[in-house]
Design a protein around this motif. Sequence first.
Motif, short mmCIF file in Angstrom:
data_model
loop_
_atom_site.label_atom_id
_atom_site.label_comp_id
_atom_site.label_asym_id
_atom_site.label_seq_id
_atom_site.Cartn_x
_atom_site.Cartn_y
_atom_site.Cartn_z
N ILE A 81 12.99 7.36 7.77
CA ILE A 81 12.47 8.63 8.18
C ILE A 81 11.69 9.44 7.54
CG2 ILE A 81 13.55 10.72 9.22
CD1 ILE A 81 16.03 9.50 10.42
N GLY A 82 10.60 10.00 7.95
CA GLY A 82 9.70 10.91 7.36
C GLY A 82 9.91 12.27 7.74
N PHE A 97 -2.22 11.96 -5.59
CA PHE A 97 -2.02 10.28 -5.51
C PHE A 97 -0.59 10.16 -5.90
CE2 PHE A 97 -1.18 6.12 -7.06
CZ PHE A 97 -2.07 5.45 -5.94
N ASP A 98 -0.17 10.44 -7.07
CA ASP A 98 1.01 10.48 -7.61
C ASP A 98 2.22 11.06 -6.70
OD1 ASP A 98 0.14 8.88 -9.67
OD2 ASP A 98 0.50 10.56 -11.16
N PRO A 103 7.42 8.32 -3.12
CA PRO A 103 8.52 7.37 -2.39
C PRO A 103 8.32 6.06 -2.51
CG PRO A 103 7.68 9.06 -0.97
CD PRO A 103 6.66 9.08 -2.40
N LEU A 104 7.19 5.50 -2.61
CA LEU A 104 7.02 4.18 -2.91
C LEU A 104 7.44 3.61 -4.31
CD1 LEU A 104 3.61 3.86 -1.22
CD2 LEU A 104 5.90 3.57 -0.33
N ALA A 149 1.19 13.30 4.11
CA ALA A 149 1.00 11.77 3.65
C ALA A 149 2.23 11.34 2.97
CB ALA A 149 -0.25 11.89 2.97
N ARG A 150 3.03 11.97 2.30
CA ARG A 150 4.02 11.60 1.40
C ARG A 150 4.98 11.20 2.44
NH1 ARG A 150 6.60 15.89 -2.46
NH2 ARG A 150 6.90 16.80 -0.13
N ALA A 151 5.22 11.95 3.58
CA ALA A 151 6.20 11.60 4.44
C ALA A 151 6.14 10.24 5.19
CB ALA A 151 6.27 12.85 5.40
N VAL A 152 4.77 10.12 5.60
CA VAL A 152 4.55 8.82 6.21
C VAL A 152 4.03 7.70 5.51
CG1 VAL A 152 3.95 10.09 8.17
CG2 VAL A 152 2.10 9.34 6.64
N VAL A 153 4.11 7.61 4.11
CA VAL A 153 3.58 6.66 3.22
C VAL A 153 4.44 5.38 3.53
CG1 VAL A 153 4.74 7.22 1.14
CG2 VAL A 153 2.44 6.06 1.11
N ASN A 154 5.68 5.59 3.88
CA ASN A 154 6.73 4.49 4.01
C ASN A 154 6.59 3.82 5.38
OD1 ASN A 154 8.34 3.63 1.74
ND2 ASN A 154 9.52 5.45 2.09
N LYS A 155 5.56 4.35 6.30
CA LYS A 155 5.50 4.05 7.48
C LYS A 155 6.81 4.15 8.25
CE LYS A 155 1.68 0.59 7.65
NZ LYS A 155 1.31 -0.75 8.41
N PRO A 156 7.35 5.38 8.45
CA PRO A 156 8.52 5.39 9.12
C PRO A 156 8.51 5.39 10.58
CG PRO A 156 7.76 7.68 8.43
CD PRO A 156 6.71 6.60 7.89
#
Length: 216
Positions: A81-82, A97-98, A103-104, A149-156
């Motif tokens: 979940i993002g 970037f960092d 999360p990754l 971007a950080r919330a969606v970087v895992n493709k939630p």
Amino acid sequence: MIELQDVSKKYPTGQIALYNVNLKLQKGEMAFLTGHSGAGKSTLLKLIALLDRPTQGKVLIDDFDISQLKRNQVANYRRSIGVIFQDHHLLSDRTIFDNVALPLMISGMRLPDIERRVHAALDKVNLMSKQNDYPMMLSAGEKQRVGIARAVVNKPSIILADEPTGNLDPGLASDIMQTFLQFNDLGATILIASHDQPLIERMGKRIISLQKVKSR
Ligand code: ADP
Ligand code: ADP
């Protein structure tokens, strides 16, 4: 895909934040959660993100009662979940970037894959050119986009946002909403808490209204 059945939340202080809430969100739906300050919007999002638990009732995701998740499955669930907050909590001593990669990194992904995913996410929020900057150098709207971007970087498959435009002027707030629409088009199910009535009415999406529960 997201379902609340007779959900109530009473905090240890005795405050009842939610009382008998029933709610269904279809897969791929985008909806707004509205209501006055104190109506229970944040509480509801926290229950879905499994950051807290209801005192009564069930939260079901794809027909599965998330209270049944085993201890070792909870972190995995949260990662699916993002979550976006009003205050983006970016790390000031790390580059954009960092911050997005964090999360990754935590999930142990390989660096080339991390780079590809971070670039894809930054591209979606139009911040590729800022990847080597530090949060301090960004405007409020840009910082919020880094948080997205950080919330969606895992493709939630589910994105939850708590007052994501709270600190932004109307133009920037509209931009942020357009960004959410894009992720919705990619298939994400999205629930956004906001008390910005004019903004959410313009979006033409479903609006779920919470009433404040009186203390008893
Ligand atoms: P909203 O997001 O709509 O402003 P909240 O979910 O933050 O509403 O709060 C709902 C009610 O629960 C409020 O009365 C608030 O004071 C109370 N509340 C929220 N979090 C806590 C907590 N951790 N402990 C006690 N009461 C809380
Ligand atoms: P890639 O597969 O190369 O990572 P995509 O073009 O599929 O890139 O997606 C680009 C970015 O868009 C992803 O990194 C992610 O941030 C976001 N994204 C894609 N699909 C979804 C989705 N269903 N929900 C949320 N975010 C998504």
